[in-house]
Design a protein around this motif. Structure first.
Motif, PDB file in Angstrom:
ATOM      1  N   ASP A 181       0.818  -1.219   0.000  1.00 39.92           N
ATOM      2  CA  ASP A 181       0.000   0.000   0.000  1.00 39.92           C
ATOM      3  C   ASP A 181       0.852   1.269   0.000  1.00 39.92           C
ATOM      4  OD1 ASP A 181      -2.419  -1.435  -0.029  1.00 39.92           O
ATOM      5  OD2 ASP A 181      -2.219  -1.814   2.129  1.00 39.92           O
ATOM      6  N   GLU A 182       0.619   2.100  -0.980  1.00 36.22           N
ATOM      7  CA  GLU A 182       1.357   3.360  -1.194  1.00 36.22           C
ATOM      8  C   GLU A 182       2.827   3.118  -1.531  1.00 36.22           C
ATOM      9  OE1 GLU A 182      -1.880   4.465  -1.427  1.00 36.22           O
ATOM     10  OE2 GLU A 182      -1.774   3.571   0.553  1.00 36.22           O
ATOM     11  N   THR A 183       3.136   1.887  -1.964  1.00 37.31           N
ATOM     12  CA  THR A 183       4.471   1.576  -2.490  1.00 37.31           C
ATOM     13  C   THR A 183       4.329   0.960  -3.874  1.00 37.31           C
ATOM     14  OG1 THR A 183       5.374   1.228  -0.271  1.00 37.31           O
ATOM     15  CG2 THR A 183       6.560   0.200  -2.089  1.00 37.31           C
ATOM     16  N   VAL A 184       3.413  -0.010  -3.957  1.00 33.60           N
ATOM     17  CA  VAL A 184       3.075  -0.624  -5.247  1.00 33.60           C
ATOM     18  C   VAL A 184       1.648  -0.228  -5.641  1.00 33.60           C
ATOM     19  CG1 VAL A 184       2.683  -2.832  -6.428  1.00 33.60           C
ATOM     20  CG2 VAL A 184       4.647  -2.573  -4.880  1.00 33.60           C
ATOM     21  N   LEU A 185       0.752  -0.216  -4.663  1.00 30.97           N
ATOM     22  CA  LEU A 185      -0.671   0.049  -4.919  1.00 30.97           C
ATOM     23  C   LEU A 185      -1.110   1.414  -4.389  1.00 30.97           C
ATOM     24  CD1 LEU A 185      -2.084  -3.474  -3.915  1.00 30.97           C
ATOM     25  CD2 LEU A 185      -1.581  -2.624  -6.218  1.00 30.97           C
TER      26      LEU A 185
ATOM     27  N   ASP B 229       6.680   2.961   2.071  1.00 33.12           N
ATOM     28  CA  ASP B 229       6.295   4.360   2.331  1.00 33.12           C
ATOM     29  C   ASP B 229       6.355   4.654   3.826  1.00 33.12           C
ATOM     30  OD1 ASP B 229       3.881   2.546   2.401  1.00 33.12           O
ATOM     31  OD2 ASP B 229       3.028   4.335   3.314  1.00 33.12           O
ATOM     32  N   ASN B 230       6.569   3.609   4.621  1.00 30.93           N
ATOM     33  CA  ASN B 230       6.629   3.753   6.073  1.00 30.93           C
ATOM     34  C   ASN B 230       7.990   3.212   6.495  1.00 30.93           C
ATOM     35  OD1 ASN B 230       6.177   3.666   8.871  1.00 30.93           O
ATOM     36  ND2 ASN B 230       4.034   3.111   8.600  1.00 30.93           N
ATOM     37  N   LEU B 231       8.702   3.921   7.338  1.00 27.43           N
ATOM     38  CA  LEU B 231      10.064   3.480   7.662  1.00 27.43           C
ATOM     39  C   LEU B 231      10.087   2.122   8.363  1.00 27.43           C
ATOM     40  CD1 LEU B 231      11.705   6.911   8.552  1.00 27.43           C
ATOM     41  CD2 LEU B 231      11.950   5.572   6.455  1.00 27.43           C
ATOM     42  N   THR B 232       8.958   1.717   8.908  1.00 27.85           N
ATOM     43  CA  THR B 232       8.888   0.372   9.490  1.00 27.85           C
ATOM     44  C   THR B 232       8.949  -0.711   8.406  1.00 27.85           C
ATOM     45  OG1 THR B 232       6.487   0.493   9.459  1.00 27.85           O
ATOM     46  CG2 THR B 232       7.570   1.096  11.512  1.00 27.85           C
ATOM     47  N   ASP B 233       8.827  -0.313   7.150  1.00 31.52           N
ATOM     48  CA  ASP B 233       8.973  -1.270   6.050  1.00 31.52           C
ATOM     49  C   ASP B 233      10.435  -1.681   5.852  1.00 31.52           C
ATOM     50  OD1 ASP B 233       6.231  -1.180   5.380  1.00 31.52           O
ATOM     51  OD2 ASP B 233       6.534   0.595   4.120  1.00 31.52           O
ATOM     52  N   PHE B 234      11.348  -0.944   6.515  1.00 29.58           N
ATOM     53  CA  PHE B 234      12.767  -1.162   6.252  1.00 29.58           C
ATOM     54  C   PHE B 234      13.513  -1.825   7.413  1.00 29.58           C
ATOM     55  CE2 PHE B 234      11.367   2.567   3.860  1.00 29.58           C
ATOM     56  CZ  PHE B 234      11.604   2.111   2.574  1.00 29.58           C
ATOM     57  N   ALA B 235      13.216  -1.390   8.635  1.00 34.40           N
ATOM     58  CA  ALA B 235      13.980  -1.902   9.774  1.00 34.40           C
ATOM     59  C   ALA B 235      13.163  -1.808  11.055  1.00 34.40           C
ATOM     60  CB  ALA B 235      15.272  -1.109   9.926  1.00 34.40           C
TER      61      ALA B 235
ATOM     62  N   PHE C 289      19.389   5.201   2.260  1.00 36.72           N
ATOM     63  CA  PHE C 289      18.261   5.712   1.473  1.00 36.72           C
ATOM     64  C   PHE C 289      18.698   5.952   0.032  1.00 36.72           C
ATOM     65  CE2 PHE C 289      17.370   6.859   5.906  1.00 36.72           C
ATOM     66  CZ  PHE C 289      16.201   6.133   6.059  1.00 36.72           C
ATOM     67  N   GLY C 290      17.976   5.302  -0.878  1.00 34.18           N
ATOM     68  CA  GLY C 290      18.362   5.379  -2.290  1.00 34.18           C
ATOM     69  C   GLY C 290      19.303   4.256  -2.679  1.00 34.18           C
ATOM     70  N   SER C 291      19.797   3.503  -1.709  1.00 37.38           N
ATOM     71  CA  SER C 291      20.614   2.324  -2.042  1.00 37.38           C
ATOM     72  C   SER C 291      19.880   1.056  -1.606  1.00 37.38           C
ATOM     73  CB  SER C 291      22.014   2.430  -1.425  1.00 37.38           C
ATOM     74  OG  SER C 291      21.947   2.679  -0.042  1.00 37.38           O
ATOM     75  N   ARG C 292      19.961   0.727  -0.317  1.00 33.63           N
ATOM     76  CA  ARG C 292      19.214  -0.465   0.157  1.00 33.63           C
ATOM     77  C   ARG C 292      17.746  -0.161   0.357  1.00 33.63           C
ATOM     78  NH1 ARG C 292      19.723  -3.549   5.028  1.00 33.63           N
ATOM     79  NH2 ARG C 292      20.376  -1.629   6.078  1.00 33.63           N
ATOM     80  N   PHE C 293      17.446   1.053   0.771  1.00 32.30           N
ATOM     81  CA  PHE C 293      16.056   1.443   1.074  1.00 32.30           C
ATOM     82  C   PHE C 293      15.522   2.392   0.000  1.00 32.30           C
ATOM     83  CE2 PHE C 293      17.268   1.367   5.908  1.00 32.30           C
ATOM     84  CZ  PHE C 293      17.387  -0.019   5.865  1.00 32.30           C
ATOM     85  N   ILE C 294      14.385   2.034  -0.592  1.00 33.10           N
ATOM     86  CA  ILE C 294      13.741   2.902  -1.585  1.00 33.10           C
ATOM     87  C   ILE C 294      12.422   3.396  -0.972  1.00 33.10           C
ATOM     88  CG2 ILE C 294      12.862   3.088  -3.932  1.00 33.10           C
ATOM     89  CD1 ILE C 294      15.867   2.513  -3.847  1.00 33.10           C
ATOM     90  N   VAL C 295      12.337   4.698  -0.741  1.00 37.97           N
ATOM     91  CA  VAL C 295      11.224   5.275   0.027  1.00 37.97           C
ATOM     92  C   VAL C 295      10.229   5.985  -0.894  1.00 37.97           C
ATOM     93  CG1 VAL C 295      10.604   6.703   2.013  1.00 37.97           C
ATOM     94  CG2 VAL C 295      12.893   5.703   1.863  1.00 37.97           C
ATOM     95  N   PHE C 296       8.950   5.811  -0.589  1.00 39.85           N
ATOM     96  CA  PHE C 296       7.868   6.427  -1.368  1.00 39.85           C
ATOM     97  C   PHE C 296       7.097   7.422  -0.504  1.00 39.85           C
ATOM     98  CE2 PHE C 296       9.073   2.659  -3.463  1.00 39.85           C
ATOM     99  CZ  PHE C 296       8.889   2.909  -4.809  1.00 39.85           C
ATOM    100  N   PRO C 297       6.575   8.470  -1.131  1.00 40.30           N
ATOM    101  CA  PRO C 297       5.834   9.477  -0.352  1.00 40.30           C
ATOM    102  C   PRO C 297       4.439   8.985   0.025  1.00 40.30           C
ATOM    103  CG  PRO C 297       5.801  10.046  -2.687  1.00 40.30           C
ATOM    104  CD  PRO C 297       6.665   8.825  -2.557  1.00 40.30           C
ATOM    105  N   ASN C 298       4.047   9.261   1.250  1.00 36.46           N
ATOM    106  CA  ASN C 298       2.657   9.019   1.660  1.00 36.46           C
ATOM    107  C   ASN C 298       2.242  10.140   2.602  1.00 36.46           C
ATOM    108  OD1 ASN C 298       0.176   8.216   2.522  1.00 36.46           O
ATOM    109  ND2 ASN C 298       0.814   6.200   3.288  1.00 36.46           N
ATOM    110  N   THR C 299       1.501  11.085   2.074  1.00 37.72           N
ATOM    111  CA  THR C 299       1.052  12.219   2.890  1.00 37.72           C
ATOM    112  C   THR C 299      -0.266  11.921   3.608  1.00 37.72           C
ATOM    113  OG1 THR C 299      -0.101  13.134   0.979  1.00 37.72           O
ATOM    114  CG2 THR C 299       2.145  13.898   1.340  1.00 37.72           C
TER     115      THR C 299
END
Ligand SMILES: [Mg+2]
Length: 268
Positions: A85-89, A197-203, A226-236
């Motif tokens: 959610d808010e990363t792919v969909l 889109d949520n930092l809990t998606d990474f660690a 960020f931008g290497s191992r972690f790819i972050v998407f905006p979710n306002t």
């Protein structure tokens, strides 16, 4: 003597709404203002900048993946882990519907999940297909509940990005933290990138922390990722950035939450 109508007006409204299979009208006084969601949702539905940010994220990920595949000896041992959610969909239609009808989560969420009609975010489908063509595994780790597995599969199939098998779609069980599910993937694969889109998606280090810690210490300590191992998407529209403002308290009313959001605004 005037005969009393068999139905009072409230029951009549209920019956009419049920007959028409439409959500019950919410009385004006019970409606949530959702004022914090208006610009947030418009950004997802109207801003070319949202589109550009998603494309930027997937372009960076594609370049990373090319570099990885140039040097890796066994691509089939590699995996990427993607939130949905808010990363792919794109779930912005649910948020828009909530604003229109004055509802708040989880009202209407079942209907939205079961409609299985979320569109893909810009760049997602092409990227996922290209990763698979390289032979790298794609795992979806989502906090959608297990009861939405079928609907989620249908949605992903319709977008032509269905998981390879049921082991590649890890939904939420008892715990919201994704750490246990990430470790499950790590039992058999090396995770080369994570998407969310949520930092809990990474660690796990981000789980349940206040924003002061999330911003000032943890995120800064991981800046190289960020931008290497972690790819972050905006979710306002929603996320732990917003939950942290209300101390992750699920018992607050929409009005109480809004007061807390306003209380942390920093003017000059
Ligand atoms: Mg998400």
């Amino acid at each position: 003597m005037i005969a009393r109508p068999f139905f009072n007006s409230g029951i009549l409204v209920l019956l009419l709404a049920t007959a028409c299979n439409r959500p019950l009208p919410v009385p004006e006084t019970n409606k949530n203002s959702n004022e914090h969601l208006l610009a947030a949702t418009l950004f997802h539905q109207q801003a070319a900048e949202l589109q550009a940010l998603c494309l930027q994220a997937y372009n960076i990920a594609s370049r990373n993946m090319d570099a990885i595949s140039d040097t890796a000896s066994n691509l089939s041992s590699l995996a990427i882990v993607m939130d949905l959610d808010e990363t792919v969909l794109d779930n912005s239609p649910y948020e828009a519907q909530s604003i229109i009808h004055g509802l708040s989560y989880p009202q209407g969420w079942d209907e939205w999940m079961n409609a299985a009609s979320a569109k893909a975010l810009p760049g997602a489908v092409d990227f996922i297909k290209s990763v698979r063509e390289k032979g790298v595994q794609v795992f979806y780790i989502t906090n959608r509940r297990e009861k939405y597995r079928e609907a989620t599969l249908v949605n992903l199939q319709n977008l032509d990005i269905a998981p390879a098998d049921s082991n590649h779609l890890l939904l939420r069980g008892e715990e919201s933290s994704k750490e246990t599910r990430r470790r499950k993937v790590l039992e058999n694969y090396q995770i080369v990138m994570l998407f969310g889109d949520n930092l809990t998606d990474f660690a796990a280090i981000f789980d349940g922390n206040p924003n002061t810690l999330r911003r000032a210490e943890i995120t800064d300590s991981l800046r190289a990722d960020f931008g290497s191992r972690f790819i972050v998407f905006p979710n306002t529209m929603y996320g732990d950035w917003l939950n942290a403002i209300t101390d992750y308290d699920k018992n607050l009313s929409a009005k109480q939450k809004l007061e807390k959001y306003k209380a942390v605004l920093q003017g000059f």
